[in-house]
Design an enzyme around this catalytic site. Structure first.
Site, PDB file in Angstrom:
ATOM      1  N   GLU A   1     -34.036  15.018  30.363  1.00 14.46           N
ATOM      2  CA  GLU A   1     -34.307  16.180  31.021  1.00 14.46           C
ATOM      3  C   GLU A   1     -35.619  15.796  31.549  1.00 14.46           C
ATOM      4  O   GLU A   1     -35.915  16.326  32.982  1.00 14.46           O
ATOM      5  CB  GLU A   1     -34.597  17.384  30.025  1.00 14.46           C
ATOM      6  CG  GLU A   1     -34.889  18.724  30.954  1.00 14.46           C
ATOM      7  CD  GLU A   1     -36.327  18.953  30.941  1.00 14.46           C
ATOM      8  OE1 GLU A   1     -36.526  20.064  31.642  1.00 14.46           O
ATOM      9  OE2 GLU A   1     -37.430  18.076  30.682  1.00 14.46           O
TER      10      GLU A   1
ATOM     11  N   CYS B   1     -30.456  19.347  27.615  1.00 11.33           N
ATOM     12  CA  CYS B   1     -30.378  18.557  26.336  1.00 11.33           C
ATOM     13  C   CYS B   1     -28.935  17.965  26.215  1.00 11.33           C
ATOM     14  O   CYS B   1     -28.745  17.434  25.151  1.00 11.33           O
ATOM     15  CB  CYS B   1     -30.599  19.534  25.131  1.00 11.33           C
ATOM     16  SG  CYS B   1     -32.307  20.319  25.212  1.00 11.33           S
TER      17      CYS B   1
ATOM     18  N   HIS C   1     -27.678  20.664  17.509  1.00  9.44           N
ATOM     19  CA  HIS C   1     -28.874  20.592  18.436  1.00  9.44           C
ATOM     20  C   HIS C   1     -29.994  21.411  17.940  1.00  9.44           C
ATOM     21  O   HIS C   1     -29.659  22.495  17.509  1.00  9.44           O
ATOM     22  CB  HIS C   1     -28.441  20.821  19.896  1.00  9.44           C
ATOM     23  CG  HIS C   1     -29.869  21.161  20.667  1.00  9.44           C
ATOM     24  ND1 HIS C   1     -30.742  20.118  20.843  1.00  9.44           N
ATOM     25  CD2 HIS C   1     -30.340  22.205  21.470  1.00  9.44           C
ATOM     26  CE1 HIS C   1     -31.564  20.423  21.788  1.00  9.44           C
ATOM     27  NE2 HIS C   1     -31.468  21.695  22.101  1.00  9.44           N
TER      28      HIS C   1
END
Ligand code: HMG
Length: 417
Positions: A80, A112, A242
């Site tokens: 990112e 992400c 995540h």
């Protein structure tokens, strides 16, 4: 077959304790530690950027797993934290790691999700037969920045995870038949090109994440032979998510079980309690690194994977795990993998606890100085990237921009094993 043959991560030299941060912000420390589930947060100085972190993780992987750089014919960096509108992080990393010129190298961006996109690209390449015995190195690298005093401040972090993909998946083998993905345009988290700090609609982003999890998991279940099994998720010995902050993984796991149950669990109900117990059993043991590093965007999920493989890889051999990847904006993917029979032995390298214990603790004043200085780190001829000021010694050091070109050197740690 295709999957991971090696994994390694790197973090910056410094961290801040979240209780110290909460006290400085006049916030009850329990909000950060119990409410968000975080203990520490890695902090990158101006001399550490997405390139040095990525190269640090890649270097550790090559050395810990005795990988010949010449065997790598594909390098993908997911990030990112872009450093240039044109030149990819991968070009710098390719040189720093001494990879061969007969190699494709490029960068992928989708918040992400970039690291996961890299993994799939590398896996498809391996399975296509075009890899011809060569391997792919995928590195997820990021510095999460929201800024001082923002609600996102305790959910920052920095680091990189490097993964070697090949047809010799010693650590985990991906189930390439099962597919569960989901895409939707949402404005939950973004970073305009003029800003070093991300903007987010924090509570909405949590809802988007959970929605994307439910859809991608449901898609995976529907496509599987076991569709209709009410306890589908029970087949996974561990569920990895995540993890922008640890409480998010807890919310995610509950949503996974609710999706199996077909309805939300009422607060305080026996199902809600059992979901909490199951989180403690199948998710929390893989979250120690995340608790101590914070959000590293593209690499967060894979920090949990490294944690899981080191602590449980041996006894989980042959069992299935799930991995949920979420990238704001948004793209999500539900992945299933089988733990390799020799995963436990293969992970007997430098422990992640040694790496994390080697970091130095910052007080809040110094942390704020670093954040302020970071704002100028990429300006041409800025003087803030001085390794002596920040006491940074490598293995790779960012020296700032001269004549509009980024400058890097090898630090003292480059010679260490
Ligand atoms: P906030 O509004 O300051 O916090 O921001 P809160 O009021 O929601 O409190 C957080 C939790 O602490 C709550 O727990 C409170 O109850 C609890 P919950 O109810 O949710 O279970 N709490 C306490 N607990 C104990 N003692 C206390 C106390 N006080 C409160 N005294 C927020 C929280 C996460 C929104 C903020 O930090 C933020 O905006 N973070 C950044 C965005 C983010 O991480 N989103 C996650 C999903 S999106 C994603 O993962 C993608 C991303 O990684 C980017 C990418 O894709 O590139 C972000």
């Amino acid at each position: 077959m295709v999957g991971l043959e090696a994994i390694a991560f790197s973090v910056p030299h410094y961290f801040i304790n979240l209780t110290d941060l909460a006290v400085a912000r006049g916030i009850d420390p329990d909000k950060y530690t119990f409410g968000l589930g975080q203990r520490e947060m890695s902090v990158a100085t101006p001399c550490e950027d997405a390139v040095t972190l990525a190269a640090g993780a890649g270097r550790r992987l090559l050395s810990d797993f005795n990988v010949d750089p010449e065997s790598v014919a594909l390098l993908i960096v997911g990030a990112e934290t872009g450093i240039d509108h044109s030149k990819p992080i991968a070009s710098y990393v390719h040189e720093m790691l001494g990879l061969p010129s007969l190699c494709r190298s490029f960068e992928i961006k989708h918040a992400c999700y970039g690291g996961t996109a890299g993994l799939f690209t590398a896996s498809q390449w391996t399975m296509s037969g075009r890899a011809a015995g060569k391997k792919a190195l995928v590195i997820a690298t990021d510095i999460a920045r929201y800024g001082i005093g923002t609600p996102g401040e305790p959910t920052q972090g920095a680091g990189a995870v490097a993964m070697l993909i090949s047809d010799n998946p010693t650590l985990i083998e991906f189930d390439m038949d099962g597919e569960g993905y989901y895409s939707k345009q949402v404005m939950d988290f973004w970073r305009p090109i003029y800003s070093k700090e991300a903007f987010t609609d924090g509570h909405y982003s949590i809802a988007c994440y959970l929605d994307a999890l439910q859809h991608s998991y449901d898609a995976y279940r529907r496509a599987s032979d076991h569709d209709g099994d009410p306890y589908f998720a029970d087949r996974f010995v561990a569920c990895l998510y995540h993890t922008p902050f640890v409480k998010m993984a807890q919310k995610a796991h509950r949503r996974l079980l609710e999706t199996d149950a077909g309805a939300p669990f009422a607060p305080g109900s026996p199902q809600a309690k059992s979901a909490g117990d199951d989180f403690a059993r199948r998710v929390a043991p893989s979250l120690e690194i995340n608790t101590r590093v914070g959000n590293i965007y593209t690499g967060s999920l894979f920090l949990s994977l490294a944690n899981f493989l080191e602590d449980q890889g041996g006894r989980a051999a042959g069992r299935s795990i799930s991995l949920f990847s979420y990238g704001s904006g948004c793209q999500a993917e539900f992945i299933v993998a089988r733990v390799g029979e020799r995963a436990g032995q293969a992970m007997k390298r430098q422990s992640f606890r040694t790496i994390l214990d080697g970091r130095k603790r910052l007080d809040v004043r110094r942390y704020e100085e670093i954040l302020e200085a970071n704002g100028a780190a990429d300006l041409n001829d800025s003087k803030v990237c001085d390794p002596n000021v920040w006491r940074i010694d490598g293995p790779f050091v960012y020296l700032g921009v001269r004549n509009h070109q980024r400058q890097y050197v090898k630090g003292k740690k480059n010679n260490e094993k």
